[in-house]
Design an enzyme around this catalytic site. Sequence first.
Site, PDB file in Angstrom:
ATOM      1  CE  LYS A   1      44.681  31.051  36.795  1.00 61.43           C
ATOM      2  NZ  LYS A   1      45.054  31.952  35.687  1.00 61.43           N
TER       3      LYS A   1
ATOM      4  NE  ARG B   1      48.602  35.479  40.241  1.00 62.69           N
ATOM      5  CZ  ARG B   1      47.295  35.308  40.002  1.00 62.69           C
ATOM      6  NH1 ARG B   1      46.592  34.472  40.710  1.00 62.69           N
ATOM      7  NH2 ARG B   1      46.730  35.982  39.033  1.00 62.69           N
TER       8      ARG B   1
ATOM      9  NE  ARG C   1      38.631  38.182  32.634  1.00 59.10           N
ATOM     10  CZ  ARG C   1      39.574  37.528  33.311  1.00 59.10           C
ATOM     11  NH1 ARG C   1      39.588  36.221  33.362  1.00 59.10           N
ATOM     12  NH2 ARG C   1      40.525  38.201  33.912  1.00 59.10           N
TER      13      ARG C   1
ATOM     14  NE  ARG D   1      39.867  40.501  37.035  1.00 55.92           N
ATOM     15  CZ  ARG D   1      40.666  39.456  37.076  1.00 55.92           C
ATOM     16  NH1 ARG D   1      40.172  38.227  37.047  1.00 55.92           N
ATOM     17  NH2 ARG D   1      41.958  39.616  37.138  1.00 55.92           N
TER      18      ARG D   1
ATOM     19  NE  ARG E   1      45.668  40.340  35.185  1.00 54.11           N
ATOM     20  CZ  ARG E   1      44.519  40.469  34.509  1.00 54.11           C
ATOM     21  NH1 ARG E   1      44.196  41.645  33.984  1.00 54.11           N
ATOM     22  NH2 ARG E   1      43.708  39.459  34.376  1.00 54.11           N
TER      23      ARG E   1
HETATM   24  P1  ADP Z   1      44.102  36.588  36.593  1.00 56.80           P
HETATM   25  O1  ADP Z   1      42.862  36.586  35.758  1.00 56.80           O
HETATM   26  O2  ADP Z   1      45.069  37.659  36.171  1.00 56.80           O
HETATM   27  O3  ADP Z   1      44.731  35.257  36.726  1.00 56.80           O
HETATM   28  P2  ADP Z   1      43.191  36.685  39.405  1.00 56.80           P
HETATM   29  O4  ADP Z   1      41.763  36.970  39.498  1.00 56.80           O
HETATM   30  O5  ADP Z   1      43.633  35.313  39.755  1.00 56.80           O
HETATM   31  O6  ADP Z   1      43.677  37.135  37.977  1.00 56.80           O
HETATM   32  O7  ADP Z   1      44.030  37.717  40.307  1.00 56.80           O
HETATM   33  C1  ADP Z   1      43.905  39.105  40.136  1.00 56.80           C
HETATM   34  C2  ADP Z   1      45.010  39.838  40.898  1.00 56.80           C
HETATM   35  O8  ADP Z   1      44.953  39.489  42.303  1.00 56.80           O
HETATM   36  C3  ADP Z   1      46.438  39.479  40.490  1.00 56.80           C
HETATM   37  O9  ADP Z   1      46.890  40.233  39.381  1.00 56.80           O
HETATM   38  C4  ADP Z   1      47.208  39.801  41.779  1.00 56.80           C
HETATM   39  O10 ADP Z   1      47.392  41.182  41.947  1.00 56.80           O
HETATM   40  C5  ADP Z   1      46.262  39.339  42.855  1.00 56.80           C
HETATM   41  N1  ADP Z   1      46.460  37.913  43.234  1.00 56.80           N
HETATM   42  C6  ADP Z   1      45.551  36.902  43.070  1.00 56.80           C
HETATM   43  N2  ADP Z   1      46.049  35.737  43.535  1.00 56.80           N
HETATM   44  C7  ADP Z   1      47.308  36.009  43.974  1.00 56.80           C
HETATM   45  C8  ADP Z   1      48.350  35.226  44.551  1.00 56.80           C
HETATM   46  N3  ADP Z   1      48.199  33.905  44.757  1.00 56.80           N
HETATM   47  N4  ADP Z   1      49.510  35.851  44.893  1.00 56.80           N
HETATM   48  C9  ADP Z   1      49.682  37.159  44.705  1.00 56.80           C
HETATM   49  N5  ADP Z   1      48.742  37.964  44.155  1.00 56.80           N
HETATM   50  C10 ADP Z   1      47.568  37.407  43.790  1.00 56.80           C
END
Ligand code: ADP
Length: 214
Positions: free
Chosen positions: A13, A88, A127, A161, A172
């Site tokens: 994404k 989400r 990554r 990360r 996740r």
């Molecule tokens: P990923 O690569 O897992 O999709 P993101 O960078 O989008 O990760 O998000 C990392 C973390 O930030 C998630 O695992 C969660 O803890 C938190 N997070 C991000 N966006 C949201 C959201 N919309 N609702 C709840 N938690 C979120």
Amino acid sequence: MNIILLGPPGAGKGTQARRLVAGRDMIQLSTGDMLREARTSGTEMGKRVADVMDRGELVTDEIVIGLIREKLTSGDSKGGYIFDGFPRTLAQADALGNLMSELNEVLDAVIEMRVDDDALVARITARSTCASCGEVYNDVTKPIPADGKCSNCGGTEFTRRADDNEESLRTRLLAYYKQTSPLIGYYYAKGDLKSVDGLAEIDAVASDIQDALG
Ligand code: ADP
Ligand code: ZN
């Protein structure tokens, strides 16, 4: 044009959002990036969400909806918004719908990026990210250039990360299937859903997304 990129962690994404920003002058709204920024700058909220994020669980709807509301109500929307990692949960999806109508904006499309779980684990554990510009690299498919310099900005520092490890990835993925994947049905029912194969090469995915957006 306002769009949502929907898909499990590691679906690509962020990579595709960056392409859309460059090509269509759109604004990327990544709640993950916003939360990581809050942590880096050491805000109260950043401290509160750190453990939850590192475990791979979702932070509260209240916090992320607040972050999105703030971005949408301040400043200019340029070529439109790309929501990346938001919504989400169904509550977040409803909140976004309400916010958009308040602002007289429409959601034009929801792009589901399909990827299988084995590929996700392989991608995420390989990554890394340029510390200065955010360009995403992969040890196998898109390694950091041999001279150690980011191809986008020349930066020489790369980070991994804290939640890109197998245990938190498992959490996740579970959170994705339990809490986020119901949004596929939700947006399908609204007639907004388009699906692309997230396993294809970056350029091919980008062109499928272009086609889906028309
Ligand atoms: P990923 O690569 O897992 O999709 P993101 O960078 O989008 O990760 O998000 C990392 C973390 O930030 C998630 O695992 C969660 O803890 C938190 N997070 C991000 N966006 C949201 C959201 N919309 N609702 C709840 N938690 C979120
Ligand atoms: Zn860079």
